[in-house]
Design an enzyme around this catalytic site. Structure first.
Site, PDB file in Angstrom:
ATOM      1  CG  HIS A 116      47.691  39.705-100.928  1.00 45.92           C
ATOM      2  ND1 HIS A 116      47.622  41.053-101.222  1.00 45.92           N
ATOM      3  CD2 HIS A 116      48.532  39.596 -99.885  1.00 45.92           C
ATOM      4  CE1 HIS A 116      48.375  41.715-100.373  1.00 45.92           C
ATOM      5  NE2 HIS A 116      48.953  40.847 -99.545  1.00 45.92           N
ATOM      6  CB  CYS A 157      45.325  41.945-105.689  1.00 50.42           C
ATOM      7  SG  CYS A 157      46.151  40.735-104.650  1.00 50.42           S
ATOM      8  CB  CYS A 169      46.743  45.211-101.982  1.00 45.52           C
ATOM      9  SG  CYS A 169      47.478  43.930-103.039  1.00 45.52           S
ATOM     10  CD  GLU A 191      42.526  40.117-102.958  1.00 45.73           C
ATOM     11  OE1 GLU A 191      43.313  39.452-102.237  1.00 45.73           O
ATOM     12  OE2 GLU A 191      42.315  41.309-102.756  1.00 45.73           O
TER      13      GLU A 191
HETATM   14  N1  LIG Z   1      43.000  42.579-100.341  1.00 46.21           N
HETATM   15  C1  LIG Z   1      43.966  41.986 -99.592  1.00 46.21           C
HETATM   16  N2  LIG Z   1      44.095  40.633 -99.634  1.00 46.21           N
HETATM   17  C2  LIG Z   1      45.009  39.990 -98.863  1.00 46.21           C
HETATM   18  O1  LIG Z   1      45.089  38.756 -98.915  1.00 46.21           O
HETATM   19  C3  LIG Z   1      45.862  40.764 -97.996  1.00 46.21           C
HETATM   20  N3  LIG Z   1      46.788  40.138 -97.169  1.00 46.21           N
HETATM   21  C4  LIG Z   1      45.726  42.167 -98.020  1.00 46.21           C
HETATM   22  N4  LIG Z   1      46.587  42.940 -97.270  1.00 46.21           N
HETATM   23  C5  LIG Z   1      46.853  44.311 -97.689  1.00 46.21           C
HETATM   24  C6  LIG Z   1      48.058  44.896 -96.953  1.00 46.21           C
HETATM   25  O2  LIG Z   1      48.256  46.198 -97.456  1.00 46.21           O
HETATM   26  C7  LIG Z   1      49.340  44.053 -97.196  1.00 46.21           C
HETATM   27  O3  LIG Z   1      49.194  42.798 -96.617  1.00 46.21           O
HETATM   28  C8  LIG Z   1      50.559  44.777 -96.585  1.00 46.21           C
HETATM   29  O4  LIG Z   1      50.854  45.902 -97.362  1.00 46.21           O
HETATM   30  C9  LIG Z   1      51.791  43.865 -96.516  1.00 46.21           C
HETATM   31  O5  LIG Z   1      52.157  43.421 -97.806  1.00 46.21           O
HETATM   32  P1  LIG Z   1      52.264  41.824 -98.029  1.00 46.21           P
HETATM   33  O6  LIG Z   1      50.892  41.253 -97.751  1.00 46.21           O
HETATM   34  O7  LIG Z   1      53.300  41.332 -97.059  1.00 46.21           O
HETATM   35  O8  LIG Z   1      52.659  41.657 -99.475  1.00 46.21           O
HETATM   36  N5  LIG Z   1      44.774  42.765 -98.795  1.00 46.21           N
HETATM   37 ZN   LIG Z   2      46.574  41.895-102.768  1.00 46.82          ZN
END
Ligand SMILES: Nc1nc(=O)c(N)c(NC[C@H](O)[C@H](O)[C@H](O)COP(=O)(O)O)[nH]1
Ligand SMILES: [Zn+2]
Length: 162
Positions: free
Chosen positions: A54, A101, A91, A56
């Site tokens: 992600h 995160c 998240c 963060e």
């Molecule tokens: N704040 C935040 N920063 C990120 O860089 C990102 N990709 C998400 N995304 C949140 C979303 O809820 C998740 O991307 C899915 O739940 C899939 O989980 P993964 O990313 O595969 O671990 N949220």
């Molecule tokens: Zn996250």
């Protein structure tokens, strides 16, 4: 002044645009900033660091490499005026099962004082994001920086089948 938050959120959105589009996540950009000296400590975007990372998380991974410290020990080097800007709120749950995160932020103790978010996470993947409450209960302020929601969501969902 509120304008500085918009400036940092714009920088975070520029970072988000670097993220490779994917249907199962959001394209997010984040910055760790020392709010006392107005210094950017780290930048990150979704999938920047290897693995399913992600934005963060990428900030923290890069800082841990820079200081040769495990991510959970970064409280040792983070100024106590550290704030996080992220285009989508941190998240609280990840469909991949990776460490959310919000947990990464909480385990840094009170190093990060405030989290500035560009949008609340849509409910598409994990339903209602309850992370803000967890952060606030730990004494971390969560501030919604208004005005960029539409462009942030457009970038965040560019990999989704419309
Ligand atoms: N704040 C935040 N920063 C990120 O860089 C990102 N990709 C998400 N995304 C949140 C979303 O809820 C998740 O991307 C899915 O739940 C899939 O989980 P993964 O990313 O595969 O671990 N949220
Ligand atoms: Zn996250």
């Amino acid at each position: 002044n509120p304008q500085v938050h918009i400036e940092y959120m714009k920088q975070a959105l520029d970072l988000a645009r670097k993220s490779p589009p994917k249907p199962t996540n959001y394209r997010v950009g984040a910055l760790l900033v020392d709010s006392k000296t107005d210094t950017i400590l780290a930048t990150g975007y979704t999938l920047e660091c290897e693995g399913n990372t992600h934005a963060e998380q990428s900030c923290l991974i890069k800082l841990s490499k820079e200081h040769n410290l495990p991510e959970e020990n970064l409280v040792e080097i983070l100024p106590d005026s550290t704030v996080l800007y992220t285009t989508v709120e941190p998240c609280f749950k990840r469909l991949s099962g990776n460490l959310p995160c919000v947990e990464r932020i909480l385990r840094l103790g009170n190093a990060i004082k405030t989290v500035y978010v560009g949008v609340i996470e849509p409910e598409k993947f994990v339903g209602q994001n309850t992370g803000r409450k967890q952060l606030e209960e730990a004494g971390i302020k969560v501030v919604l920086v208004r005005g960029m929601e539409d462009e942030i969501l457009l970038v965040a969902t560019a990999g989704h089948i419309s």
